[in-house]
Design a protein around this motif. Structure first.
Motif, PDB file in Angstrom:
ATOM      1  N   ILE A  25       0.983  -1.153   0.137  1.00  0.00           N
ATOM      2  CA  ILE A  25       0.004  -0.060  -0.117  1.00  0.00           C
ATOM      3  C   ILE A  25       1.089   1.132   0.152  1.00  0.00           C
ATOM      4  CG2 ILE A  25      -1.655   1.280   1.239  1.00  0.00           C
ATOM      5  CD1 ILE A  25      -2.996  -1.626   2.055  1.00  0.00           C
ATOM      6  N   ARG A  26       1.861   1.137   0.953  1.00  0.00           N
ATOM      7  CA  ARG A  26       2.960   2.355   0.643  1.00  0.00           C
ATOM      8  C   ARG A  26       3.252   2.515  -0.343  1.00  0.00           C
ATOM      9  NH1 ARG A  26       6.769   1.388   4.786  1.00  0.00           N
ATOM     10  NH2 ARG A  26       5.509   2.650   6.304  1.00  0.00           N
ATOM     11  N   SER A  32       1.639   6.300  -7.286  1.00  0.00           N
ATOM     12  CA  SER A  32       0.519   7.249  -7.766  1.00  0.00           C
ATOM     13  C   SER A  32       0.492   8.424  -7.996  1.00  0.00           C
ATOM     14  CB  SER A  32      -0.748   6.711  -6.911  1.00  0.00           C
ATOM     15  OG  SER A  32      -0.920   7.546  -5.997  1.00  0.00           O
ATOM     16  N   GLY A  33       1.833   9.275  -7.049  1.00  0.00           N
ATOM     17  CA  GLY A  33       1.704  10.330  -7.180  1.00  0.00           C
ATOM     18  C   GLY A  33       0.670  11.111  -6.263  1.00  0.00           C
ATOM     19  N   ILE A  34      -0.435  10.650  -5.970  1.00  0.00           N
ATOM     20  CA  ILE A  34      -1.367  11.288  -5.251  1.00  0.00           C
ATOM     21  C   ILE A  34      -1.275  11.081  -3.807  1.00  0.00           C
ATOM     22  CG2 ILE A  34      -2.987  11.195  -7.212  1.00  0.00           C
ATOM     23  CD1 ILE A  34      -4.475   9.041  -5.927  1.00  0.00           C
ATOM     24  N   SER A  35      -1.987  11.942  -3.080  1.00  0.00           N
ATOM     25  CA  SER A  35      -1.861  12.121  -1.453  1.00  0.00           C
ATOM     26  C   SER A  35      -2.669  10.862  -1.069  1.00  0.00           C
ATOM     27  CB  SER A  35      -2.320  13.362  -0.948  1.00  0.00           C
ATOM     28  OG  SER A  35      -4.017  13.454  -1.261  1.00  0.00           O
ATOM     29  N   GLN A  36      -2.244  10.516   0.366  1.00  0.00           N
ATOM     30  CA  GLN A  36      -3.014   9.393   0.914  1.00  0.00           C
ATOM     31  C   GLN A  36      -4.676   9.719   1.082  1.00  0.00           C
ATOM     32  OE1 GLN A  36      -1.300   8.293   4.606  1.00  0.00           O
ATOM     33  NE2 GLN A  36       0.795   8.562   3.804  1.00  0.00           N
ATOM     34  N   ALA A  37      -4.957  11.169   1.394  1.00  0.00           N
ATOM     35  CA  ALA A  37      -6.313  11.760   1.489  1.00  0.00           C
ATOM     36  C   ALA A  37      -6.945  11.477   0.095  1.00  0.00           C
ATOM     37  CB  ALA A  37      -6.077  13.260   2.078  1.00  0.00           C
ATOM     38  N   GLN A  38      -6.300  11.753  -0.889  1.00  0.00           N
ATOM     39  CA  GLN A  38      -7.029  11.823  -2.327  1.00  0.00           C
ATOM     40  C   GLN A  38      -7.371  10.264  -2.512  1.00  0.00           C
ATOM     41  OE1 GLN A  38      -8.400  14.447  -4.308  1.00  0.00           O
ATOM     42  NE2 GLN A  38      -9.304  12.432  -5.064  1.00  0.00           N
ATOM     43  N   LEU A  39      -6.286   9.487  -2.289  1.00  0.00           N
ATOM     44  CA  LEU A  39      -6.679   8.185  -2.703  1.00  0.00           C
ATOM     45  C   LEU A  39      -7.755   7.418  -1.733  1.00  0.00           C
ATOM     46  CD1 LEU A  39      -5.620   5.582  -4.157  1.00  0.00           C
ATOM     47  CD2 LEU A  39      -3.987   5.354  -2.495  1.00  0.00           C
ATOM     48  N   ALA A  40      -7.664   7.957  -0.569  1.00  0.00           N
ATOM     49  CA  ALA A  40      -8.662   7.456   0.367  1.00  0.00           C
ATOM     50  C   ALA A  40     -10.045   7.746  -0.225  1.00  0.00           C
ATOM     51  CB  ALA A  40      -8.322   7.883   1.890  1.00  0.00           C
ATOM     52  N   ARG A  41     -10.223   9.325  -0.668  1.00  0.00           N
ATOM     53  CA  ARG A  41     -11.537   9.513  -1.071  1.00  0.00           C
ATOM     54  C   ARG A  41     -11.732   8.736  -2.258  1.00  0.00           C
ATOM     55  NH1 ARG A  41      -9.409  14.515   0.530  1.00  0.00           N
ATOM     56  NH2 ARG A  41      -8.267  15.227  -1.576  1.00  0.00           N
ATOM     57  N   HIS A  51      -4.225   5.430   6.123  1.00  0.00           N
ATOM     58  CA  HIS A  51      -2.911   5.764   6.907  1.00  0.00           C
ATOM     59  C   HIS A  51      -2.533   4.553   8.057  1.00  0.00           C
ATOM     60  CE1 HIS A  51       0.245   8.486   8.483  1.00  0.00           C
ATOM     61  NE2 HIS A  51      -0.236   8.193   9.614  1.00  0.00           N
ATOM     62  N   ALA A  52      -3.497   4.181   8.786  1.00  0.00           N
ATOM     63  CA  ALA A  52      -3.346   2.887   9.596  1.00  0.00           C
ATOM     64  C   ALA A  52      -2.675   1.703   8.831  1.00  0.00           C
ATOM     65  CB  ALA A  52      -4.475   2.599  10.395  1.00  0.00           C
ATOM     66  N   TRP A  53      -3.041   1.450   7.582  1.00  0.00           N
ATOM     67  CA  TRP A  53      -2.631   0.397   6.911  1.00  0.00           C
ATOM     68  C   TRP A  53      -1.093   0.575   6.642  1.00  0.00           C
ATOM     69  CZ3 TRP A  53      -6.920   0.202   3.112  1.00  0.00           C
ATOM     70  CH2 TRP A  53      -8.233   0.076   3.711  1.00  0.00           C
ATOM     71  N   ILE A  54      -0.988   2.055   6.050  1.00  0.00           N
ATOM     72  CA  ILE A  54       0.384   2.358   5.724  1.00  0.00           C
ATOM     73  C   ILE A  54       1.669   2.230   6.657  1.00  0.00           C
ATOM     74  CG2 ILE A  54       1.935   4.101   4.900  1.00  0.00           C
ATOM     75  CD1 ILE A  54      -0.752   4.778   3.110  1.00  0.00           C
ATOM     76  N   ILE A  55       1.125   2.515   8.085  1.00  0.00           N
ATOM     77  CA  ILE A  55       1.927   2.804   9.086  1.00  0.00           C
ATOM     78  C   ILE A  55       2.008   1.402   9.739  1.00  0.00           C
ATOM     79  CG2 ILE A  55       1.762   5.070   9.507  1.00  0.00           C
ATOM     80  CD1 ILE A  55       0.322   4.744  12.025  1.00  0.00           C
ATOM     81  N   VAL A  66     -10.211  -4.470  -2.081  1.00  0.00           N
ATOM     82  CA  VAL A  66     -10.990  -4.268  -3.254  1.00  0.00           C
ATOM     83  C   VAL A  66     -11.607  -2.881  -3.532  1.00  0.00           C
ATOM     84  CG1 VAL A  66     -12.973  -5.178  -4.705  1.00  0.00           C
ATOM     85  CG2 VAL A  66     -11.575  -6.835  -3.278  1.00  0.00           C
ATOM     86  N   GLN A  67     -11.988  -2.262  -2.472  1.00  0.00           N
ATOM     87  CA  GLN A  67     -12.252  -0.792  -2.577  1.00  0.00           C
ATOM     88  C   GLN A  67     -11.103   0.154  -2.942  1.00  0.00           C
ATOM     89  OE1 GLN A  67     -14.478  -0.252   1.058  1.00  0.00           O
ATOM     90  NE2 GLN A  67     -14.912   1.704   0.290  1.00  0.00           N
ATOM     91  N   LEU A  68      -9.842  -0.337  -2.491  1.00  0.00           N
ATOM     92  CA  LEU A  68      -8.875   0.565  -2.909  1.00  0.00           C
ATOM     93  C   LEU A  68      -8.627   0.370  -4.436  1.00  0.00           C
ATOM     94  CD1 LEU A  68      -6.640   2.536  -1.853  1.00  0.00           C
ATOM     95  CD2 LEU A  68      -5.340   0.671  -1.339  1.00  0.00           C
ATOM     96  N   ALA A  69      -8.571  -0.852  -4.738  1.00  0.00           N
ATOM     97  CA  ALA A  69      -8.491  -1.213  -6.277  1.00  0.00           C
ATOM     98  C   ALA A  69      -9.323  -0.354  -7.037  1.00  0.00           C
ATOM     99  CB  ALA A  69      -8.431  -2.700  -6.293  1.00  0.00           C
TER     100      ALA A  69
END
Length: 92
Positions: A25-26, A32-41, A51-55, A66-69
């Motif tokens: 995920i990191r 991707s070049g996009i922020s974590q916040a934008q990717l989450a949105r 963020h919890a997954w990344i850390i 699947v949602q992230l995909a």
């Protein structure tokens, strides 16, 4: 965690399933070049969850992967390739 997903993760060379997801995920966020916040949105997830997954504080559920995909698929061709890797990790 599904047995298919866990079986896939066991093939990786990192030390634990949690570390595997954290690294994948990191990498997706970095490439991707996009922020974590934008990717989450884009994925319909909370920033806190991503963020919890990344850390490494939490591990994602298969449904969340699947949602992230799906969020990644709304991006460029390069991001579509990363989403395919995430779908494989989710056992799809």
């Amino acid at each position: 965690m599904s047995s298919i997903l866990f079986g896939y993760i066991k093939e990786w060379t990192l030390s634990s399933p949690e570390e595997d997801f954290q690294a994948l995920i990191r990498r997706i966020v970095e490439e991707s070049g996009i922020s974590q916040a934008q990717l989450a949105r884009d994925a319909g997830l909370s920033y806190a969850a991503l963020h919890a997954w990344i850390i490494g504080a939490r591990s994602p559920r298969t449904e969340s992967l699947v949602q992230l995909a799906e969020g990644l698929e709304s991006r460029s061709d390069k991001l579509r390739e990363l989403s395919k890797q995430l779908r494989r990790a989710a056992g799809e």
